[in-house]
Design a protein around this motif. Structure first.
Motif, mmCIF file in Angstrom:
data_model
loop_
_atom_site.group_PDB
_atom_site.id
_atom_site.type_symbol
_atom_site.label_atom_id
_atom_site.label_comp_id
_atom_site.label_asym_id
_atom_site.label_seq_id
_atom_site.Cartn_x
_atom_site.Cartn_y
_atom_site.Cartn_z
ATOM 1 N N GLU A 83 25.512 -27.306 8.151
ATOM 2 C CA GLU A 83 26.127 -26.526 7.923
ATOM 3 C C GLU A 83 26.573 -25.686 9.009
ATOM 4 O OE1 GLU A 83 23.248 -22.533 6.517
ATOM 5 O OE2 GLU A 83 23.826 -24.100 4.937
ATOM 6 N N ASP A 84 25.750 -25.534 10.266
ATOM 7 C CA ASP A 84 26.161 -25.208 11.259
ATOM 8 C C ASP A 84 27.751 -25.345 11.509
ATOM 9 O OD1 ASP A 84 25.486 -23.174 13.798
ATOM 10 O OD2 ASP A 84 26.265 -25.156 14.981
ATOM 11 N N ILE A 85 27.715 -26.976 11.961
ATOM 12 C CA ILE A 85 29.458 -27.256 12.046
ATOM 13 C C ILE A 85 30.589 -26.747 11.329
ATOM 14 C CG2 ILE A 85 30.304 -29.190 12.156
ATOM 15 C CD1 ILE A 85 28.964 -30.610 13.263
ATOM 16 N N LYS A 86 30.201 -26.989 9.579
ATOM 17 C CA LYS A 86 31.017 -25.856 8.869
ATOM 18 C C LYS A 86 31.492 -24.260 8.748
ATOM 19 C CE LYS A 86 29.680 -29.914 5.014
ATOM 20 N NZ LYS A 86 28.592 -29.494 3.934
ATOM 21 N N LEU A 87 30.157 -24.255 9.010
ATOM 22 C CA LEU A 87 30.947 -22.840 9.599
ATOM 23 C C LEU A 87 31.552 -21.966 10.920
ATOM 24 C CD1 LEU A 87 29.737 -19.104 9.583
ATOM 25 C CD2 LEU A 87 27.974 -19.426 10.161
ATOM 26 N N GLU A 88 31.217 -22.826 11.760
ATOM 27 C CA GLU A 88 31.685 -22.647 13.056
ATOM 28 C C GLU A 88 33.209 -23.607 12.587
ATOM 29 O OE1 GLU A 88 33.079 -22.074 16.497
ATOM 30 O OE2 GLU A 88 31.068 -21.846 16.730
ATOM 31 N N ARG A 89 33.686 -24.293 11.729
ATOM 32 C CA ARG A 89 35.055 -24.574 11.536
ATOM 33 C C ARG A 89 35.643 -23.521 10.462
ATOM 34 N NH1 ARG A 89 33.817 -29.394 8.484
ATOM 35 N NH2 ARG A 89 33.746 -30.744 10.211
ATOM 36 N N CYS A 157 36.762 -20.295 2.471
ATOM 37 C CA CYS A 157 35.307 -20.078 1.995
ATOM 38 C C CYS A 157 34.320 -21.211 2.289
ATOM 39 C CB CYS A 157 35.150 -20.767 0.234
ATOM 40 S SG CYS A 157 36.389 -20.359 -0.551
ATOM 41 N N PHE A 158 32.988 -20.525 2.756
ATOM 42 C CA PHE A 158 31.624 -20.980 3.038
ATOM 43 C C PHE A 158 30.034 -21.039 2.061
ATOM 44 C CE2 PHE A 158 27.397 -20.497 6.147
ATOM 45 C CZ PHE A 158 27.658 -22.342 6.537
ATOM 46 N N ALA A 159 29.210 -22.233 2.359
ATOM 47 C CA ALA A 159 28.465 -21.854 0.854
ATOM 48 C C ALA A 159 27.394 -21.532 2.033
ATOM 49 C CB ALA A 159 28.346 -23.289 0.501
ATOM 50 N N GLU A 194 26.397 -14.563 18.011
ATOM 51 C CA GLU A 194 25.919 -15.333 18.814
ATOM 52 C C GLU A 194 27.241 -16.472 18.721
ATOM 53 O OE1 GLU A 194 21.977 -16.789 16.895
ATOM 54 O OE2 GLU A 194 21.299 -15.129 18.028
ATOM 55 N N LYS A 195 27.170 -17.176 17.308
ATOM 56 C CA LYS A 195 28.770 -18.233 17.863
ATOM 57 C C LYS A 195 30.064 -16.973 18.651
ATOM 58 C CE LYS A 195 27.584 -20.662 13.931
ATOM 59 N NZ LYS A 195 27.953 -21.611 14.862
ATOM 60 N N GLY A 196 30.272 -16.224 18.862
ATOM 61 C CA GLY A 196 30.997 -15.268 19.889
ATOM 62 C C GLY A 196 32.040 -14.403 18.854
#
Length: 369
Positions: A83-89, A157-159, A194-196
């Motif tokens: 989920e973290d990688i998908k959000l970053e993308r 979109c992000f789940a 936090e991801k900038g």
């Protein structure tokens, strides 16, 4: 004559090793031959099947086949990502040059066709210099149905998964489900910081009529809309509304969101907006150096306190309104009013100040969304 043991081993060992090497070589040749035959036969079979089944004169259609194949491969790869990688993308794809994204959240109740999310997207298409902002919008879906609807109408979109919690149904104001969804949202926004990434957060029941960026304050960490604006952007007596905010990513804002989220334990039964209006006076916020400004309802209005001048309004929020049906009813009327304003000739637009026919079904007796 019996050879010494050492010489016997030296003579027999190479012979056994050679036999094993020959067997391995034969196996490799057989495997290679089988793979080669498969590689030759499979395309021929596909071509034969296509030649037999396609209509006379039809094209082979390579151009349309390849993109769908690539897309499916990307989906398979994405399915394996965390989920973290998908959000970053998705944040990276949607962000502006200075790492700013626009975020909204969605559940199934607000996602059905003709519901809130369709009106939200329509406002960007109908607004002044807002259509291009859609390429920076990320819709965060609280449940699978909302996510499935999102991908039909929008590119980013992000789940957001929440194990053991169903956020799909409409949440009545201040019920346990409503509060949990609001606090889950706040914690997610902290993660984005936090991801900038800087963000504009907007509830989906906010209509975007003009590009808001020219009306944000420069060099401010945290800016938030109001249910009631007292006339001074720094006055803590302003009654904030958590449905619209512009936040810069830095150590101060990240620390503030962590403090805000942890403060839910000090104020059980309250949602994030009420807790903010309590902690904005806390000396801790001054101590971390966070700069706060409140956005004027002249530009960022709502049903609680409407923007009176249609020549200046940027956003209008269906706050002070309880019940999904009431929201949708009044939002549709508000969109009709806006489109009527846009259809006016320039000389009449300048004279058009207050023309909202809302709120109607939405009650102004409540001080919260």
């Amino acid at each position: 004559m019996v050879m010494p043991p050492s010489k016997a081993l030296m003579t027999s060992a190479p012979s056994a090793a050679r036999q094993r090497a020959l067997r391995r070589h034969a196996l490799r040749r057989s495997a290679a031959a089988f793979v080669l035959a498969t590689l030759v036969a499979l395309p021929l079979a596909v071509l034969y099947r296509a030649a037999v089944s396609r209509p006379p004169g039809a094209s082979w259609g390579w151009e349309t086949s390849l993109p769908s194949l690539v897309a499916s491969e990307e989906e398979e790869e994405g399915a394996e990502d965390s989920e973290d990688i998908k959000l970053e993308r998705v944040l990276k794809k949607a962000s502006t040059g200075d790492n700013t994204v626009i975020l909204t959240t969605l559940n199934a109740a607000w996602a059905s066709p003709g519901s809130v999310i369709d009106l939200f997207i329509d406002s960007f298409h109908s607004g002044v210099r807002t259509n291009s902002l859609l390429k920076h919008l990320v819709i965060v879906a609280f449940d699978q149905k909302a996510y499935e609807q999102c991908v039909k109408i929008h590119c980013y979109c992000f789940a957001l998964g929440t194990e053991g919690v169903d956020f799909s149904e409409a949440k009545r104001f201040l019920t346990a489900g409503y509060l949990e969804m609001m606090w889950r949202r706040l914690d997610f926004l902290r993660l984005v910081l936090e991801k900038g990434y800087n963000f504009i957060f907007s509830d989906a029941d906010i209509m975007w009529f003009r590009n808001p960026f020219p009306h944000f304050y420069p060099d401010v960490d945290f800016q938030i809309a109001c249910d009631h604006y007292v006339g001074n952007a720094t006055d803590l007596r302003n009654i904030a509304n958590g449905g619209f905010s512009y936040v810069k990513s830095n150590e101060r804002s990240i620390e503030f969101y962590s403090f805000w989220y942890s403060s839910r334990l000090r104020y059980p039964g309250y949602h994030d907006q009420d807790v903010f209006n309590a902690i904005k006076h806390d000396p801790y916020i001054v101590g971390i150096g966070l700069t706060i400004k409140f956005l004027s309802t002249k530009y960022f209005g709502g049903f609680c306190e409407p923007s009176r001048d249609l020549n200046k309004v940027c956003t209008m929020h269906a706050n002070c309104c309880i019940g999904l049906r009431s929201k949708i009813h009044d939002l549709r009327i508000m969109m009709e009013d806006w489109k009527s304003y846009l259809s006016l000739p320039p000389n009449l637009k300048r004279l058009q100040t207050s023309a909202w026919r809302v709120p109607q079904n939405c009650s102004l007796s409540s001080s919260h969304r």
